[in-house]
Design a protein around this motif. Structure first.
Motif, short mmCIF file in Angstrom:
data_model
loop_
_atom_site.label_atom_id
_atom_site.label_comp_id
_atom_site.label_asym_id
_atom_site.label_seq_id
_atom_site.Cartn_x
_atom_site.Cartn_y
_atom_site.Cartn_z
N GLU A 89 10.98 -4.01 16.06
CA GLU A 89 9.62 -4.51 16.27
C GLU A 89 9.67 -6.04 16.27
O GLU A 89 9.96 -6.65 15.22
CB GLU A 89 8.70 -4.01 15.16
N GLN A 113 3.16 -2.52 16.83
CA GLN A 113 2.75 -1.67 15.72
C GLN A 113 3.11 -2.33 14.39
O GLN A 113 3.87 -3.29 14.34
CB GLN A 113 3.45 -0.32 15.79
N TYR A 159 6.09 6.27 12.97
CA TYR A 159 6.06 4.85 13.36
C TYR A 159 7.09 4.76 14.47
O TYR A 159 8.25 4.44 14.24
CB TYR A 159 6.41 4.01 12.13
#
Length: 711
Positions: free
Chosen positions: A270, A406, A395
């Motif tokens: 991420e 996210q 997730y």
């Protein structure tokens, strides 16, 4: 991340720019003026007065000439030049990890290595930069037992550049593929007749072939040498490290273990997690004192503090929580669920050593004696929070079409404080029985204490262990340039940390034997070592197949094989380095963990260890009247097929062969241009992995141009 830049680039440039003196002088590149610079304070711990060539030990030395020739800026690239060293999981690309002769230690901690004989691998010092490395010593097999708390496969010792009383300075600037820019700097010279100073370092900023990835690193090493008289020197060396990069677990294979599902560039973490930041500050203080003509005393202190902080999004390894592994065709091999973690680690490592070495004639036999005591105190503070997904609360990211942005809030997971203390006493005597026969006897005694406090569970546990490690070796010096040797030893290595169940690991114990031969050409320009070995190790650690980020104690393992190392010069114009290793490393006992439901049968391969590997580097130097000096060269690196995930024998990383090219042009003694091309054929390859969904992709073709200037 801004604090990573605190020691400014201006400071580097203000002290002069990276030296281009020769391997003998401890600078960054060859120089015809090398012979005018004196070499002092070269004695190293555990070495005594016996040259490596006369010891019953297999050792490959990566000289500074080789370091410059391959254009290496990190330790892992240098270790590729030595036989029997295999790359391992690098913890998101943020530390060095390697195995020697099949044994890697704990895959969830950095690999141990020494700097000038002092431990520098414990803790979190990031990827080791090559800017301050004069040479790399890969000391293999039973001979490494003297160093204590080492792997039976061997020990890596980095020898750093030391202050000189001859003034010199220079710089190196490089630019390369993926917007990689680097400047290195070095200055050395006298402050007075009795004090010499040196400061060197490097700063690098790089994008990557990986998406959403930019890294920065700074290494700065000032040192001072004091002549305390005709027989004594005192050397102080500091090391400042600042690194920042995203935590990157790499790419994924399919659930069935097929690589190539996504391109090597695909980032599956991420980007919003930001950088993981590594900071380290190290100190070394070493006293060398000659006692008469035949004895010497070495005493030293080393201290290092380090931190490792940042967020990451790591693919979830447990199949029951991972939609990527499920039968549903909408998620299988597509939807990758991740854990979100925050790590706040810190470590302090204090070590000390006193060593006496010398020669004495008794009963017509020359004894080369080494006696020493060392001690350490190590503290490891680990705080980690974690969000762990389920199938209902994933997730996740689509590996074929990742959409970032996210976030999840991690909760309490790990909060431990580990303290280790150890002391070792060692003695060694190498006896020249005749001009040809030499016998080595050695013994090391270690005592180790460990205490681990779990601050979440409010529990603590500890252990107190002791072990003796004998060593015996024999050398037959057939001629001044050819010898044969045999050596055996036992070893002892404490393990850090605890498993998923919160139980501290027992120390590893080992025994190993090898036989070999060492050869040199008549002019000593080219040397070769051939070794056959077998090593057994108990209480080894390997990746826990069920609990990501933990290790499991996996019984006993054996490694046996053949190694060949050749290095030096042929006819002065040819620089040669070649290596080959056959490594057969596997478990010799079955491991069953009923609590977590997995079994590792006897005969299981050890992760990331190829059976066959090798390298070849050839460089031809020549000059043209009035046109300066030139060189051209090329290299090959071969790594065979390897196990890619503990407990999954069907998942293998494929073999690969990489080609490199190099060229240099020196229009004058003070300036040189260097070109290095890595992975010329632009091969897709995978140096290491931890699991099918934690696979490190290798760098595609890259080109680097360097300019060196010497003053």
């Amino acid at each position: 991340m801004n604090h990573v830049m605190r020691p400014s680039l201006g400071l580097l440039l203000s002290v002069g720019l990276a030296s281009t003196a020769s391997a003998q002088t401890g600078s960054t590149a060859p120089s015809p003026a090398a012979s005018s610079i004196e070499v002092i304070a070269k004695r190293l711990p555990f070495r005594g007065g016996t040259p490596l060539q006369q010891q019953p030990i297999s050792a490959s030395i990566i000289t500074e000439e080789l370091i410059s020739a391959v254009g290496a800026t990190q330790l892992d690239s240098l270790l590729d030049l030595s036989s029997g060293v295999a790359r391992q999981n690098t913890f998101g690309g943020l530390w060095d990890s390697f195995a020697i002769r099949g044994f890697a230690g704990d895959e969830n901690t950095p690999s141990g290595y020494l700097v000038n004989g002092f431990n520098a691998g414990r803790g979190f010092s990031g990827r080791r930069d090559a800017s301050n490395i004069e040479s790399v010593e890969v000391l293999k097999g039973p001979g490494s037992a003297l160093f204590g708390r080492a792997e039976p496969g061997g020990t890596i010792n980095l020898v750093t550049k030391k202050p000189r009383f001859t003034r010199g300075s220079g710089f190196e600037f490089s630019a390369g593929s993926f917007d990689t820019y680097r400047v290195a700097a070095d200055y050395t010279g006298p402050i007075s007749d009795a004090i010499a100073f040196r400061i060197n370092g490097a700063y690098e900023k790089a994008d990557s072939f990986r998406d959403n990835f930019t890294s920065r690193k700074l290494a700065l090493t000032p040192s001072v040498l004091f002549k305390l008289g005709a027989a004594s020197t005192l050397t102080y060396e500091a090391e400042v490290v600042r690194q920042a990069a995203p935590f990157d677990r790499g790419i994924v294979a399919t659930a069935e273990g097929q690589l190539g599902l996504v391109p090597p560039s695909r980032f599956l973490g991420e980007p919003g997690d930001g950088d993981t930041e590594v900071e380290a500050l190290g100190h070394q203080l070493v006293l060398n004192h000659d006692i008469g003509k035949t004895w010497s005393l070495l005493a030293g202190l080393g201290y290092r503090e380090s931190t490792f902080k940042g967020f990451s999004s790591d693919p979830e390894l447990v199949a029951g929580r991972q939609p990527f592994y499920q039968a549903d065709p909408n998620t299988r091999n597509r939807l990758l669920s991740r854990q979100r973690r925050e790590r706040d680690y810190s470590a302090e490592d204090l070590s000390a050593r006193v060593e006496l070495s010398g020669r004495v004639q008794l009963g017509g036999v020359l004894h080369r004696v080494l006696v020493g005591v060392d001690a350490f105190s190590y503290e490891l503070d680990q705080v980690q929070t974690r969000f762990r997904p389920t199938l209902a609360n994933a997730y996740a990211v689509d590996v074929q079409n990742p959409v970032y942005g996210q976030t999840r809030t991690p909760g309490a997971f790990v909060n431990t404080l580990e303290k280790q203390n150890g002391v070792g006493i060692y003695v060694q005597d190498q006896m020249d029985l005749t001009e040809q026969w030499k016998l080595l006897l050695g013994l090391r005694y270690d005592r180790f204490e460990q205490d681990i406090a779990n601050r979440i569970a409010s529990t603590s546990q500890g252990q107190n262990k002791a072990a003796s490690s004998p060593r015996v070796g024999v050398v037959f010096q057939a001629t001044p340039t050819a010898s044969a040797y045999a050596s055996c030893s036992k070893g002892f290595r404490p393990n850090s940390g605890q498993g998923a169940a919160g139980v501290a690991f027992d120390p590893e114990t080992s025994d190993s034997c090898e036989i070999g031969t060492k050869l040199q050409t008549a002019d000593r320009g080219l040397s070769a070592t051939v070794a056959l070995y077998r090593a057994n190790k108990s209480n080894i650690l390997t990746a826990d197949p069920v609990n990501a980020g933990f290790s499991v104690q996996a019984g006993e393992a054996q490694s046996q094989g053949l190694e060949v190392d050749i290095s030096g010069r042929v006819a002065e114009q040819w620089l040669v380095n070649a290596s080959y290793a056959y490594t057969d490393a596997k478990l010799t006992t079955s491991v069953l963990d009923a609590n977590f439901g997995f079994a590792l049968p006897a005969g299981s391969r050890l992760i990331n260890i190829p059976k066959n590997s090798g390298s070849l580097l050839l460089i031809r130097e020549f000059s043209l009247p009035g046109s300066g000096a030139f060189s051209v060269g090329g290299g090959l690196t071969y790594v065979g097929e390897r196990l890619g995930e503990t407990g999954v024998p069907s998942f293998k990383l494929p073999a690969y062969t990489l080609m490199s090219l190099s060229a240099t042009y020196a229009p004058s003694d003070s300036m040189k241009f260097l070109l290095n091309v890595h992975n010329v054929a632009d091969k897709v390859y995978y140096p290491s992995s931890y699991a099918r969904i934690w696979v490190a992709p290798g760098m595609p073709r890259s080109v680097t141009l360097r300019m060196q200037v010497q003053y």
